[in-house]
Design an enzyme around this catalytic site. Structure first.
Site, PDB file in Angstrom:
ATOM      1  N   ASP A 114       0.697  -1.259   0.020  1.00 19.97           N
ATOM      2  CA  ASP A 114      -0.113  -0.213  -0.084  1.00 19.97           C
ATOM      3  C   ASP A 114       0.762   1.344   0.052  1.00 19.97           C
ATOM      4  OD1 ASP A 114      -2.880  -1.084   0.042  1.00 19.97           O
ATOM      5  OD2 ASP A 114      -2.159  -1.871   1.982  1.00 19.97           O
ATOM      6  N   ASP A 179      -7.054  -4.074  -5.157  1.00 14.85           N
ATOM      7  CA  ASP A 179      -6.482  -2.891  -4.613  1.00 14.85           C
ATOM      8  C   ASP A 179      -5.183  -2.316  -5.134  1.00 14.85           C
ATOM      9  OD1 ASP A 179      -8.297  -4.465  -3.214  1.00 14.85           O
ATOM     10  OD2 ASP A 179      -8.315  -3.069  -1.496  1.00 14.85           O
ATOM     11  N   THR A 239     -13.246 -13.464  -2.886  1.00 14.80           N
ATOM     12  CA  THR A 239     -13.555 -12.107  -2.954  1.00 14.80           C
ATOM     13  C   THR A 239     -13.781 -11.884  -1.416  1.00 14.80           C
ATOM     14  OG1 THR A 239     -14.452 -12.376  -5.034  1.00 14.80           O
ATOM     15  CG2 THR A 239     -15.269 -10.513  -3.900  1.00 14.80           C
ATOM     16  N   ARG A 251     -16.227  -1.949  -4.116  1.00 14.02           N
ATOM     17  CA  ARG A 251     -15.219  -1.143  -4.240  1.00 14.02           C
ATOM     18  C   ARG A 251     -14.018  -1.643  -4.859  1.00 14.02           C
ATOM     19  NH1 ARG A 251     -14.863  -0.416   0.729  1.00 14.02           N
ATOM     20  NH2 ARG A 251     -12.647  -1.404   1.726  1.00 14.02           N
ATOM     21  N   TRP A 255     -11.831   0.029  -7.794  1.00 13.47           N
ATOM     22  CA  TRP A 255     -10.257   0.095  -7.736  1.00 13.47           C
ATOM     23  C   TRP A 255      -9.778  -0.461  -9.100  1.00 13.47           C
ATOM     24  CZ3 TRP A 255      -9.148   3.121  -3.965  1.00 13.47           C
ATOM     25  CH2 TRP A 255      -9.236   2.577  -2.611  1.00 13.47           C
ATOM     26  N   SER A 386     -16.300  -8.813   7.646  1.00 13.69           N
ATOM     27  CA  SER A 386     -15.699  -9.027   9.077  1.00 13.69           C
ATOM     28  C   SER A 386     -16.505  -8.072  10.002  1.00 13.69           C
ATOM     29  CB  SER A 386     -14.253  -8.371   8.905  1.00 13.69           C
ATOM     30  OG  SER A 386     -13.590  -9.430   8.371  1.00 13.69           O
TER      31      SER A 386
END
Length: 414
Positions: A114, A179, A239, A251, A255, A386
């Site tokens: 990231d 991402d 996924t 999302r 991305w 989650s």
């Protein structure tokens, strides 16, 4: 380039005749004006604390922070740069510089993928407004750190370190997530300023593997692809943050639109444009996309034929949550994508992006009543499986919303 709706939202690709028509400049001005007191509050709350980065809200309404090594640290300084870009108020620039500089040590971070989010959304923004040669070296060092996670055998940058998985496989050996496409812009930048093609090579290889293994035949996408680090073989696809492995996480799709649009801009390779368009068309043409263009957190959540491998409680989520962050990311990407395509597609993407921004700037999504004192957009979803960050504000939703508004303003001025 021909732009439909240069002054208003008169043409609409979906049946939204009851919407109030607003000039683009009013939407942009209204959103930035709404942001001013919220971000002033957030600055006051975080004053002199350059170790914790605002991320969202806790269940009790208090601020949720992440630390410097977490993926969202660059969005707060990026937001401050966006505020400065619009207002030209030096106080925003001062704050942006301070928060950007606080991330300097992250240029050496090799613990995850990231670093593009963290450094290009902060230092990448800073170099647009501040003539500091040190910023270029920090970004190049950041790119050097990122390519250390690249495997020639796999042809991809490893997103997460080896970790426990779900389902049939106990371990993600070499996981790559959609991402990760968002980090490639940093690599293209590094090649452009150094003349070293290695960064560009890694970015293109990664995009090619993502295009090959993450995108389904109908241009929906998987979130995670797990590779064998020795052979480069795909072990399995999941996924993780979506409803099921077979579904399309909103999302993640956004991305992908953004990442492949950026990759086409930097390469002019038509394969990447085709991928960006395919992903965009899936997003916009999906029958489950609401009339206000703000997607549910997953395009297939709760549909027959889609079965999660986690405990889903329909009583807790009888109405699927929206994800304003996915809309903000997609809107920003679609505005850029509209500049690369022929007129029919250009109008489709341009109009859809404007519809998304119109909805996001409405009272339903924009925090005009200061429901919380810090963030601009409401109703985003981080990780529903989650049970984490469901129907909350998220710092990256604000970042991409402001970025999209600035892109829209620039298009208007042309």
């Amino acid at each position: 380039m021909v732009f439909c709706l240069i002054a208003s939202f008169a043409c609409q690709p979906k049946a939204n005749e009851e919407k109030t028509e607003k000039p683009v400049k009013d939407i942009v001005a209204h959103s930035f004006q709404t942001a001013v007191p919220l971000y002033q509050n957030l600055l006051s709350e975080t004053v002199d604390d350059f170790e914790n980065y605002p991320h969202s809200l806790q269940a009790d309404g208090s601020l949720k922070y992440l630390q410097i090594d977490e993926w969202t640290g660059g969005f707060w300084p990026g937001i401050l740069w966006n505020m400065y870009a619009y207002t030209q108020d030096e106080s925003w620039k001062k704050a942006a510089l301070e928060w950007t500089h606080s991330l300097e040590s992250n240029q050496f971070n090799t613990s995850h993928h990231d670093i593009g989010f963290m450094m290009y959304c902060s230092y990448g923004k800073a170099k647009q407004f501040e003539d500091n040669p040190g910023y270029q070296q920090i970004l190049v060092t950041s790119a050097q750190s990122l390519v250390k996670r690249y495997s020639p055998k796999v042809g991809s940058i490893q997103s997460w370190n080896q970790r426990k998985s779900k389902g049939d496989f106990n371990t993600w050996a070499f996981p790559v997530i959609m991402d990760n496409m968002m980090n490639l812009e940093l690599l293209f930048y590094a090649s452009s300023v150094t003349g070293d093609s290695i960064y560009r090579h890694v970015a293109i290889q990664h995009a090619e593997q993502t295009m090959k293994n993450h995108i389904r035949e109908d241009y929906s996408t998987f979130h995670v692809v797990n590779y064998d680090p020795e052979s480069g073989k795909v072990l399995h696809r999941q996924t993780l943050q979506g409803f099921s492995d077979a579904s399309t996480w909103a999302r993640g799709q956004a991305w992908g639109i953004y990442g492949f649009t950026t990759t086409f801009r930097e390469t002019k390779d038509p394969r990447f444009l085709e991928a960006a368009m395919g992903l965009a068309d899936y997003f916009l043409d999906h029958p489950n996309l609401p009339d206000d263009y703000i997607p549910y957190w997953d395009f297939n959540a709760g549909e027959p034929g889609y079965f999660p491998d986690w405990e889903y409680d329909a009583k807790v989520y009888p109405k699927q949550p929206r994800d304003a962050s996915a809309a903000a990311i997609a809107a920003s990407a679609l505005l850029e994508l509209s500049g690369f395509v022929w007129e029919e597609k250009q109008k489709k993407y341009d109009q859809a992006a404007r519809e998304m921004l119109l909805s996001l700037s409405s009272d339903q999504y924009l925090n005009t009543d200061q429901e919380n004192p810090y963030f601009l957009l409401k109703h985003s979803t981080g990780n529903l499986p989650s049970k984490n960050e469901v129907d909350v504000p998220l710092i990256y939703a604000d970042y991409y919303f402001l970025e999209a508004l600035l892109r829209l303003k620039e298009m208007q001025s042309k």
